[in-house]
Design an enzyme around this catalytic site. Structure first.
Site, PDB file in Angstrom:
ATOM      1  N   SER A 339       0.832  -1.199   0.000  1.00 35.69           N
ATOM      2  CA  SER A 339       0.000   0.000   0.000  1.00 35.69           C
ATOM      3  C   SER A 339       0.879   1.267   0.000  1.00 35.69           C
ATOM      4  O   SER A 339       1.660   1.472  -0.929  1.00 35.69           O
ATOM      5  CB  SER A 339      -0.942  -0.030   1.207  1.00 35.69           C
ATOM      6  OG  SER A 339      -1.943   0.954   1.114  1.00 35.69           O
ATOM      7  N   ASP A 396      -8.605  -5.053  -6.361  1.00 32.98           N
ATOM      8  CA  ASP A 396      -8.103  -4.042  -5.430  1.00 32.98           C
ATOM      9  C   ASP A 396      -8.141  -2.665  -6.088  1.00 32.98           C
ATOM     10  O   ASP A 396      -7.365  -2.375  -7.000  1.00 32.98           O
ATOM     11  CB  ASP A 396      -6.676  -4.399  -5.002  1.00 32.98           C
ATOM     12  CG  ASP A 396      -6.130  -3.464  -3.930  1.00 32.98           C
ATOM     13  OD1 ASP A 396      -6.877  -2.577  -3.476  1.00 32.98           O
ATOM     14  OD2 ASP A 396      -4.962  -3.637  -3.542  1.00 32.98           O
ATOM     15  N   HIS A 462      -7.639  -5.681  -0.505  1.00 35.08           N
ATOM     16  CA  HIS A 462      -6.401  -4.918  -0.322  1.00 35.08           C
ATOM     17  C   HIS A 462      -5.547  -5.487   0.815  1.00 35.08           C
ATOM     18  O   HIS A 462      -4.415  -5.046   1.012  1.00 35.08           O
ATOM     19  CB  HIS A 462      -6.734  -3.452  -0.038  1.00 35.08           C
ATOM     20  CG  HIS A 462      -5.551  -2.543  -0.009  1.00 35.08           C
ATOM     21  ND1 HIS A 462      -4.692  -2.376  -1.081  1.00 35.08           N
ATOM     22  CD2 HIS A 462      -5.035  -1.753   0.980  1.00 35.08           C
ATOM     23  CE1 HIS A 462      -3.734  -1.530  -0.766  1.00 35.08           C
ATOM     24  NE2 HIS A 462      -3.912  -1.138   0.475  1.00 35.08           N
TER      25      HIS A 462
END
Length: 531
Positions: A339, A396, A462
């Site tokens: 991320s 995602d 995610h």
């Protein structure tokens, strides 16, 4: 054959045992010797609806007609010229009839078992357990540069090379260790000496040499900054570790330096993520490479006081020190993150690749990373010989931002739009949100997992553990989830129980697997890497 012929061929009563043994192999109503004493035969469509009644009448009829011979009399087994019957005699004729194909009383159970993947409950129990099952560590040896991306992993991603799969998951576990350490003590600051901390690594062959901090440039009122750790400007975001085990160095083919970075955790980090405008990284550059303002802020901003250098300064200083310590050895630098950490990993790799004249090979393994810069910035990193492997989940949405929130296919069409016979890039460098991905891509999909719901929510798609689960089961884009996956499902069910199919949740409960106990798992009990 008419009824008269049937009656003429009936066996005498004392030969009834012979009739019994002959009928053990087949049962056909049309040629049965007792058809003349059965209830009237209905049309085929009614026979299926009254099968149980017919069988009950047949059993009662046979019990009345058939009296077993005395145990003292041993009747010889009849031997036919064509067939020799050696089967064990059943207790009665009903047991000798094979009527299993007339109806199925276990269809529901069979369907449920067929849905299980892996097929056997024993394998499912193994996947649910937290017992480490390490797959063999194959020697990378002289081929380590290929797994580190010297050829951009050409021919190794689809289908996925087994050794590369293990390396990808191994680096993902380094990021998990960074997450675990931060959430264990989020209030830590750089006023503490980095060597006084202990970060439990999943790979015991590595040793942490440096703690890394990121600082936000967003100004908040002083009273807000002192309220809690969520608004602290400088936060522990990762670490640098180096392989120190001689056998592992030999297996890897080099001494590996890992830079691991966690994802967004504090309010200020989320605020920085929202600062999506592109800003230039090199003022004098003609092509003007640009990156997201918030990412660059967290990377370049110094903390308050002389004890809190920027993330950029900390990384470059430690990498140079390690290069000097292990001068003369074969080294590699691997940057990994998830991320926000995946975005910062690109900025780190960009700086590290130019920090010295003799920099070791630099590779990035990123999970669920957003777009970082424009196309010019991607070209700049590529020219600096940085190898980037992005692990992307098709479900995602974080991997599609910032910039134009469109699919990769539609974005490619915008970049190759033709006007008057000329290609006009609709997302040219002048567009404020002209973001572009860079590097090779390993694309997985939540829908390919037999354990996760097809409509899993955004958090699951995610989630880092979900990413590692999908990589573990990935064979190729045109193949189903691999049946011999080895990664435990314990953490996946712990963190994403609402997104795991109820079938497996119920199976886990029926097997008395207490998923909640896994909450106390420390990173030292990290789940095993698959083969």
């Amino acid at each position: 054959m008419n009824m008269m012929m049937i009656n003429s061929t009936l066996p005498p009563p004392h030969n009834l045992n012979m009739f019994q043994t002959k009928r053990t192999t087949t049962f056909t109503c049309r040629t049965s010797l007792i058809n003349n004493q059965l209830p009237p035969i209905f049309p085929p469509r009614k026979l299926l609806s009254s099968t149980r009644l017919h069988l009950s009448n047949l059993e009662n009829l046979l019990k009345k007609q058939y009296q077993p011979p005395s145990t003292q009399q041993q009747l010889p087994i009849q031997t036919n010229k064509q067939t020799t019957i050696t089967e064990k005699k059943p207790k009665n004729i009903i047991e000798g009839l094979d009527l299993s194909n007339l109806w199925s009383t276990d269809k529901k159970t069979k369907t449920t078992d067929e849905q299980m993947s892996p097929r056997h409950l024993k394998n499912l129990r193994r996947l649910l357990s937290k017992t480490a099952e390490y797959s063999p560590r194959n020697s990378l040896g002289r081929h380590w540069r290929q797994f580190h991306g010297c050829n951009y992993w050409k021919g190794m991603l689809d289908p996925l090379d087994e050794n590369l799969r293990r390396e990808v998951v191994r680096y993902g576990e380094f990021v998990q260790a960074a997450y675990h350490y931060f959430h264990t003590d989020p209030n830590t600051t750089q006023h503490d000496h980095p060597h006084q901390r202990h970060v439990s690594l999943p790979d015991k062959f590595y040793k942490v040499t440096k703690s890394l901090y990121a600082t936000s440039s967003i100004q908040l009122p002083e009273w807000v900054c002192k309220s809690n750790w969520m608004t602290q400007k400088s936060s522990w975001i990762g670490f640098i570790a180096v392989c120190e085990d001689k056998k592992e160095i030999s297996r890897l083919g080099r001494r590996d330096i890992v830079i691991s970075l966690r994802g967004t955790a504090t309010c200020l980090e989320w605020a920085e993520n929202m600062r999506a405008q592109l800003i230039e990284t090199e003022v004098q550059s003609e092509k003007k490479p640009k990156v997201e303002c918030g990412f660059l802020s967290l990377y370049k901003t110094k903390g308050s006081g002389s004890n809190v250098p920027s993330l950029a300064e900390s990384v470059i200083e430690e990498v140079k020190r390690l290069m000097e310590v292990y001068k003369g050895e074969t080294l590699s630098i691997t940057v990994t993150g998830h991320s926000l950490g995946a975005a910062l990993a690109l900025l780190v790799a960009d700086d590290v690749s130019t920090c010295s004249l003799h920099v070791p090979p630099v590779a990035v393994f990123s999970f669920g990373g957003p777009k970082v810069g424009n196309k010019a910035y991607g070209n700049k990193i590529t020219l600096q010989n940085v190898k980037i492997l992005r692990i992307v989940n098709s479900q995602d949405v974080i991997t599609r931002v910032p910039g134009m929130f469109v699919s990769d296919e539609f974005e490619q069409k915008l970049r190759s739009f033709k006007v008057g016979g000329f290609v006009a890039d609709m997302l040219d460098e002048k567009t404020p949100l002209a973001y572009s991905h860079v590097g090779a891509e390993l694309r997985v999909d939540t829908k390919m997992s037999p354990f996760l719901k097809p409509d899993a929510d955004m958090a699951c798609c995610h989630d880092l553990e979900a990413y590692l689960h999908l990589v573990d089961g990935f064979l190729a884009s045109n193949c189903p989830f691999r049946a011999n996956a080895k990664r435990s499902l314990a953490k996946l069910m712990e963190y994403q129980s609402s997104n795991v199919k109820k079938l497996y949740i119920n199976k886990a409960k029926s097997m008395s697997v207490n998923i909640e106990k896994n909450i106390s798992l420390s990173s030292s009990e990290c789940l095993p890497s698959p083969s």
